[in-house]
Design a protein around this motif. Structure first.
Motif, short mmCIF file in Angstrom:
data_model
loop_
_atom_site.label_atom_id
_atom_site.label_comp_id
_atom_site.label_asym_id
_atom_site.label_seq_id
_atom_site.Cartn_x
_atom_site.Cartn_y
_atom_site.Cartn_z
N SER A 223 -56.61 -31.88 -4.96
CA SER A 223 -55.87 -31.77 -4.33
C SER A 223 -55.45 -32.49 -3.32
O SER A 223 -54.51 -31.98 -1.80
N SER A 224 -56.31 -33.30 -2.76
CA SER A 224 -56.33 -33.82 -1.02
C SER A 224 -54.83 -34.34 -0.68
O SER A 224 -54.52 -34.48 0.18
N VAL A 225 -54.47 -35.41 -1.04
CA VAL A 225 -54.13 -36.57 -1.07
C VAL A 225 -52.61 -36.92 -2.35
O VAL A 225 -53.42 -37.01 -3.15
N MET A 226 -51.56 -36.30 -2.51
CA MET A 226 -50.32 -36.81 -3.15
C MET A 226 -50.12 -38.15 -3.04
O MET A 226 -49.06 -38.37 -2.37
N TYR A 227 -51.13 -39.29 -3.57
CA TYR A 227 -50.97 -40.24 -3.57
C TYR A 227 -49.41 -40.40 -3.93
O TYR A 227 -49.15 -41.79 -2.72
N SER A 228 -49.40 -40.53 -5.04
CA SER A 228 -47.63 -41.27 -5.88
C SER A 228 -46.12 -40.33 -4.96
O SER A 228 -45.58 -41.49 -4.79
N GLU A 229 -45.98 -39.64 -4.24
CA GLU A 229 -45.03 -38.95 -3.18
C GLU A 229 -45.07 -40.01 -2.22
O GLU A 229 -44.23 -40.08 -2.08
N LEU A 230 -46.78 -40.52 -1.70
CA LEU A 230 -46.04 -40.41 -0.57
C LEU A 230 -46.65 -42.27 -0.74
O LEU A 230 -46.04 -42.36 0.29
N SER A 231 -46.28 -42.20 -1.53
CA SER A 231 -46.39 -44.42 -2.05
C SER A 231 -44.79 -44.41 -2.27
O SER A 231 -44.33 -45.20 -1.93
N ASP A 232 -44.26 -43.35 -2.77
CA ASP A 232 -42.26 -43.55 -2.68
C ASP A 232 -42.23 -44.45 -1.87
O ASP A 232 -41.41 -45.42 -1.64
N MET A 233 -41.99 -44.08 -0.32
CA MET A 233 -41.53 -44.48 0.65
C MET A 233 -41.66 -46.18 -0.18
O MET A 233 -41.69 -47.40 0.28
N PHE A 234 -42.92 -46.51 0.07
CA PHE A 234 -43.27 -48.24 -0.41
C PHE A 234 -42.90 -48.61 -1.15
O PHE A 234 -42.64 -49.95 -1.07
N TYR A 235 -43.13 -47.67 -2.34
CA TYR A 235 -42.43 -48.79 -3.89
C TYR A 235 -41.25 -48.71 -3.71
O TYR A 235 -40.63 -50.26 -4.13
N VAL A 236 -40.26 -48.13 -2.93
CA VAL A 236 -39.09 -48.53 -2.91
C VAL A 236 -39.03 -49.30 -2.25
O VAL A 236 -38.01 -50.25 -2.93
N TRP A 237 -39.27 -49.49 -1.23
CA TRP A 237 -39.34 -50.97 -0.35
C TRP A 237 -39.38 -52.46 -1.10
O TRP A 237 -39.05 -53.66 -1.38
N HIS A 238 -41.02 -51.62 -2.09
CA HIS A 238 -41.62 -53.17 -2.95
C HIS A 238 -41.03 -53.39 -4.42
O HIS A 238 -40.65 -54.66 -4.35
N ASN A 251 -40.34 -50.92 -13.19
CA ASN A 251 -39.27 -50.26 -14.15
C ASN A 251 -38.95 -49.00 -13.81
O ASN A 251 -38.02 -48.44 -15.09
N SER A 252 -39.28 -48.46 -13.29
CA SER A 252 -38.49 -47.15 -12.83
C SER A 252 -38.19 -46.79 -11.15
O SER A 252 -38.77 -47.84 -10.82
N GLN A 253 -37.15 -46.00 -10.55
CA GLN A 253 -37.07 -46.18 -9.40
C GLN A 253 -38.11 -45.78 -8.51
O GLN A 253 -38.17 -46.30 -7.24
N LEU A 254 -38.64 -45.21 -9.27
CA LEU A 254 -39.36 -44.02 -8.18
C LEU A 254 -41.17 -44.35 -8.78
O LEU A 254 -41.41 -44.84 -9.86
N THR A 255 -42.29 -44.29 -8.17
CA THR A 255 -43.34 -43.99 -8.78
C THR A 255 -43.70 -42.89 -10.16
O THR A 255 -43.40 -41.87 -9.70
N ASP A 256 -45.12 -43.08 -10.56
CA ASP A 256 -44.93 -42.17 -11.81
C ASP A 256 -45.61 -40.91 -11.46
O ASP A 256 -47.04 -41.20 -11.15
N LYS A 257 -45.19 -39.44 -11.73
CA LYS A 257 -45.63 -38.66 -11.07
C LYS A 257 -46.72 -37.89 -12.08
O LYS A 257 -47.11 -36.98 -12.20
N SER A 258 -45.96 -38.05 -13.17
CA SER A 258 -46.77 -37.45 -14.26
C SER A 258 -47.83 -37.68 -15.21
O SER A 258 -48.53 -36.60 -15.68
N ASN A 259 -48.54 -38.77 -14.94
CA ASN A 259 -50.06 -38.87 -14.95
C ASN A 259 -50.58 -39.40 -13.83
O ASN A 259 -51.68 -39.86 -14.55
N GLU A 260 -50.32 -39.15 -12.86
CA GLU A 260 -51.47 -39.00 -12.02
C GLU A 260 -52.47 -37.85 -11.81
O GLU A 260 -51.71 -36.51 -12.56
N ALA A 261 -53.36 -38.35 -11.60
CA ALA A 261 -55.39 -38.37 -11.55
C ALA A 261 -54.36 -37.01 -10.27
O ALA A 261 -55.85 -37.35 -9.77
#
Length: 643
Positions: A223-238, A251-261
Motif C-alpha cells: 500500500s506504499s504507492v498508488m501508482y495508477s492514481e498518481l499516474s493519471d495526471m501524466f497519463y492525460v497529457w501523454h 483506449n481509456s480516459q484514465l489509467t486502469d485501477k481495477s487490475n493494479e497490483a
C-alpha cells in the motif's frame, strides 16, 4: 479556508519573481504591474481560446491519493494548473502537433514513433515541475515535482515556472531524457538484436511456457504507492500527445485501477467498512501478486531464476509477498542486500521503504511439486531454525563490510528466514492452525535485534531493565533515528513483550508523527521541578520529586531534568537521596543511552554530563571512554562499516 477555496473564493497573487543574471547568479524581486498584467492576460486567453478552454476537461476521480485536490475545488485535471501554466503546456503541445507530420514524413514509422514518444516524455517532465501542486524548494531555488510526497497534496504557495529556459526548462529536460535513453541503449551488446518491449498485464504475458531463462521484477510495495492514481495526471497529457501515435495504450480516459497490483482500500469504499476495506485490499493484492508470480512461473524454464526487488519495511507487505511466492510454486533460495536508495530521494525520508534493496531470489524447481503429498510442519519445529537462519544472516552481513543500517540488517535477514519457512510450508501450530510467514519474520526481527545488541551495545545489565526502557533503548539502537515507521516499532515491542499502544498515553515515551513513531526525550516526559506541584501538568508522567520510579528510563530522564534546570550540585544531592549509586538499572540505562543517542541530541549531552564530574563520583560510574566518542568515530553506530 478549505471551504472557501473549494467554492472558488480565491485569487492568484504573485509573491515574488526569481531572476537569473548574465553571470548565472539568481535573486528575487517584487512583482511589477507588468507581471500582474501578464497574469490577467493569461487568464483571459484561457477563457477566450476554445482549444485551451477545452483542454483536459476531464473529471478527477475519487481515490486514496486523488481526493485531496477534490476537497479544494480542483475537480478536473485542467484545474491543477494556473492559467499561465495551462497556456505554457498547451503551447508545447501545439508546437509538437505542428511538427508531428514533418517527423512522420522524414523518418520511417518506428523511428518517428520513437522520436515522438521521447518528446512526449519531455513534455511530462515539464508538467511535473509546473503545476499548482508544485511547491518551492527553498534550498535549491527551483520547484519540487508534483509526486514528491507520493500524493496530490494541495499547495497554497506554488511555483509558476518559466518552462522555456533554465534548470527546469524544456531543453534541460530534453537533454536529460536523451542522455538516459542513450545510456539504456548502450547496455545492449554491439550487433545484438533489439530489445523486445511490451506493455501488458504481468499476469497475462505473451511469452510461451518454459521459454524464459531469468526474470527480474520490481513489484509494487503493498500500500506504499498508488501508482495508477498518481499516474493519471501524466497519463492525460501523454494521451494528448500520443493518442494517434500509440492508440493501443490510450483506449481509456484514465489509467486502469481495477487490475493494479496494490493494496488500495479506496477501491472498496462502497462495499465495506474501514477494517474490512483494508482486508479486502490486502486480499486483492495477495491474489494479484499470486497471479503474477504464477504467470512468471509458467514462462520460466525449469531451473529458471526469478529475482524480486523489495525495499518495503512493513511486516504485512513481506507476509503478503511471501505467501504469493509460495502459492506460485517458487523455491526461495537466497537474498542479497544492496544499497540502492538515496536517503534524500523524494519520498524516501520517513517512508515505509528501506534504505537498501533486498534482492530475493526464487527458482522454479526442475520437477513440479506434488501438492497432494505435502505434510504440514509444526511451528515448534520451524521456530528454532528461523531464528538460527536469521542470526547467521545478520552476523554474516555485519562482517561483510556492506554499508547497511541496522534496520536493513534486520530486513536482509528476512530472506534466509523466509527460505526456511517456505521449505517447511505449510506450517501449523499445536492446534493445527495455519501459521503465516509473519510469525517467522517476527522471530527473525527479535533474533537479529539480539545480535545487534550483542554486537553494538556494551551495557551490562540491559537484560534486567523493564520492558519499556528496553524497548526505548533498542528503538534508538536499531533505527538510529528519533522517527521511524510505526510497524517497525510495534514489531520490536512485541518481540520483547511490549504493546506500545498500551504504553503510549501512560509513559509518553513516544508519539505519532504522520503515522510514524517519534521517540520523546526527557523534556517531554518530566515535570518541571522548579514549579510547585499544583502548577505542573498532570499529563506529564514523570515527577522528579518522587523517591522511586516505575521505569529505569524515568530515573535517568528525571536526573537529566534536575541537572539541566538546577545544576550539578543539586543533581548530586538528588541522586544521593535516591541511592542511585547502587542502582544497577540506572547505570545500565545511562550507559546504553550514551551509546545509542545521536551526539547532537540534547539528552545525549545531558547523559554525558551525568557521567562525568561530581555526578560521576556520586554514581560511582566506571564507563569506558568509548561511550563518549564523537559521531563518526569507529565506536559510534551510524554505519555498520564504521565498525
Amino acid at each position: 479556508m478549505k471551504e472557501s477555496i473549494s467554492q472558488g473564493e480565491f485569487e492568484y497573487e504573485l509573491v515574488c519573481v526569481k531572476y537569473v543574471d548574465n553571470s548565472g547568479d539568481y535573486g528575487y524581486r517584487a512583482p511589477t504591474e507588468e507581471d500582474k498584467k501578464a497574469l490577467n492576460k493569461a487568464a483571459n486567453k484561457v477563457k477566450s481560446d476554445y482549444n485551451i478552454a477545452s483542454l483536459l476537461d476531464i473529471p478527477i476521480p475519487e481515490g486514496a491519493k486523488s481526493s485531496e485536490p477534490l476537497r479544494y475545488g480542483i475537480k478536473k485535471w485542467r484545474d491543477l494548473f494556473s492559467p499561465r501554466q495551462l497556456i505554457t503546456h498547451y503551447e508545447f503541445l501545439d508546437a509538437y502537433n505542428h511538427f508531428k507530420p514533418d517527423i512522420k514524413e522524414e523518418y520511417d514509422q518506428k523511428t518517428a514513433e520513437a522520436i515522438l514518444t521521447i518528446l512526449s516524455f519531455v513534455a511530462s517532465k515539464t508538467v511535473d515541475y509546473n503545476t499548482r501542486l508544485s511547491s518551492w524548494n527553498m534550498n535549491r531555488g527551483y520547484p519540487n515535482h508534483i509526486s514528491k510526497g507520493k500524493n496530490y497534496a494541495f499547495q497554497r504557495v506554488f511555483v509558476d515556472n518559466n518552462a522555456s529556459v533554465g534548470t527546469m526548462g524544456y531543453e534541460s529536460h530534453l537533454r536529460k531524457i536523451v542522455d538516459s535513453y542513450e545510456k539504456l541503449a548502450s547496455y545492449l551488446p554491439e550487433n545484438s538484436e533489439a530489445a523486445h518491449l511490451t506493455n501488458s498485464d504481468a499476469a497475462n504475458l505473451e511469452f510461451k511456457e518454459n521459454s524464459v531463462n531469468a526474470v527480474v521484477i520490481d513489484p509494487p510495495y503493498y500500500s506504499s504507492v498508488m501508482y495508477s492514481e498518481l499516474s493519471d495526471m501524466f497519463y492525460v497529457w501523454h494521451r494528448e500527445y500520443l493518442d494517434d501515435v500509440r492508440p493501443e495504450f490510450f483506449n481509456s480516459q484514465l489509467t486502469d485501477k481495477s487490475n493494479e497490483a496494490v493494496a488500495n482500500s479506496s477501491r472498496f469504499e462502497d462495499v465495506a467498512g474501514e477494517s474490512s476495506k483494508r482486508e479486502l485490499a490486502n486480499d486483492f493484492y495477495e491474489q494479484k501478486m499470486s497471479e503474477i508470480f504464477s504467470e512468471l512461473y509458467r514462462v520460466l524454464e525449469p531451473g529458471g531464476v526469478m529475482t524480486v526487488m523489495f525495499t518495503h519495511k512493513e511486516t504485512d507487505a513481506w507476509d503478503t509477498l511471501t505467501m504469493s511466492l509460495i502459492n506460485s510454486g517458487f523455491t526461495i533460495t537466497s537474498t542479497h542486500p544492496i544499497t540502492s536508495e538515496m536517503p534524500q530521494r523524494a519520498g524516501m525520508q520517513k517512508s515505509a521503504s528501506a534504505d537498501s534493496t533486498l534482492l530475493l531470489t526464487g527458482r522454479k524447481p526442475q520437477k513440479e511439486r506434488d501438492a497432494t503429498s505435502t505434510i504440514p510442519t509444526l511451528w515448534t519445529d520451524v521456530k528454532s531454525d528461523t531464528r538460527k537462519a536469521a542470526k547467521g544472516a545478520a552476523r554474516d552481513l555485519i562482517e561483510s563490510g556492506l554499508s547497511l543500517t541496522k534496520t536493513d540488517v534486520i530486513i536482509s535477514a528476512f530472506g534466509p528466514t523466509l527460505r526456511v519457512f517456505a521449505d517447511a510450508y505449510p506450517v501449523v501450530d499445536d492446534e493445527d492452525n495455519e501459521v503465516q510467514p509473519r510469525r517467522a519474520l517476527e522471530e527473525a526481527r527479535e533474533a537479529v535485534t539480539q545480535v545487534l545488541v550483542d554486537e553494538y551495545l556494551d551495557a551490562e545489565g540491559i537484560e534486567d531493565l523493564d520492558d519499556v526502557s528496553e524497548w526505548y533503548i533498542l528503538s534508538w539502537l536499531v533505527h538510529e533515528s528519533q522517527t521511524f515507521p510505526y510497524d517497525e516499532g510495534h514489531q520490536l515491542g512485541l518481540g520483547i513483550g511490549v504493546d506500545i499502544d498500551e504504553i503510549k498515553r501512560s509513559t509518553k515515551t513516544w508519539r505519532k508523527s504522520r503515522g510514524d513513531i517519534s521517540l520523546r526525550g526527557h523534556s517531554d516526559r518530566v515535570q518541571n521541578i522548579n514549579k510547585k506541584p499544583e502548577n505542573r501538568s498532570s499529563r506529564i508522567p514523570v515527577n522528579p520529586d518522587d523517591l522511586s520510579f516505575g521505569l529505569a528510563l524515568d530515573k535517568v530522564h528525571a536526573a537529566m531534568h534536575v541537572y539541566d534546570v538546577q545544576g550539578e550540585s543539586a543533581c548530586c544531592d538528588w541522586l544521593r537521596e535516591r541511592n542511585f549509586d547502587s542502582d544497577s538499572t540506572f547505570k545500565a540505562t545511562l550507559k546504553a543511552l550514551l551509546q545509542v543517542l545521536p551526539h547532537d541530541h540534547e539528552d545525549w549531552e545531558l547523559a554525558r554530563d551525568l557521567a562525568v564530574g561530581r555526578t560521576r563520583d556520586v554514581l560511582d560510574l566506571d564507563f569506558s571512554p568509548n561511550v563518549f566518542a564523537d559521531d563518526g568515530d569507529e565506536t559510534t553506530q551510524s554505519e555498520l562499516t564504521d565498525h
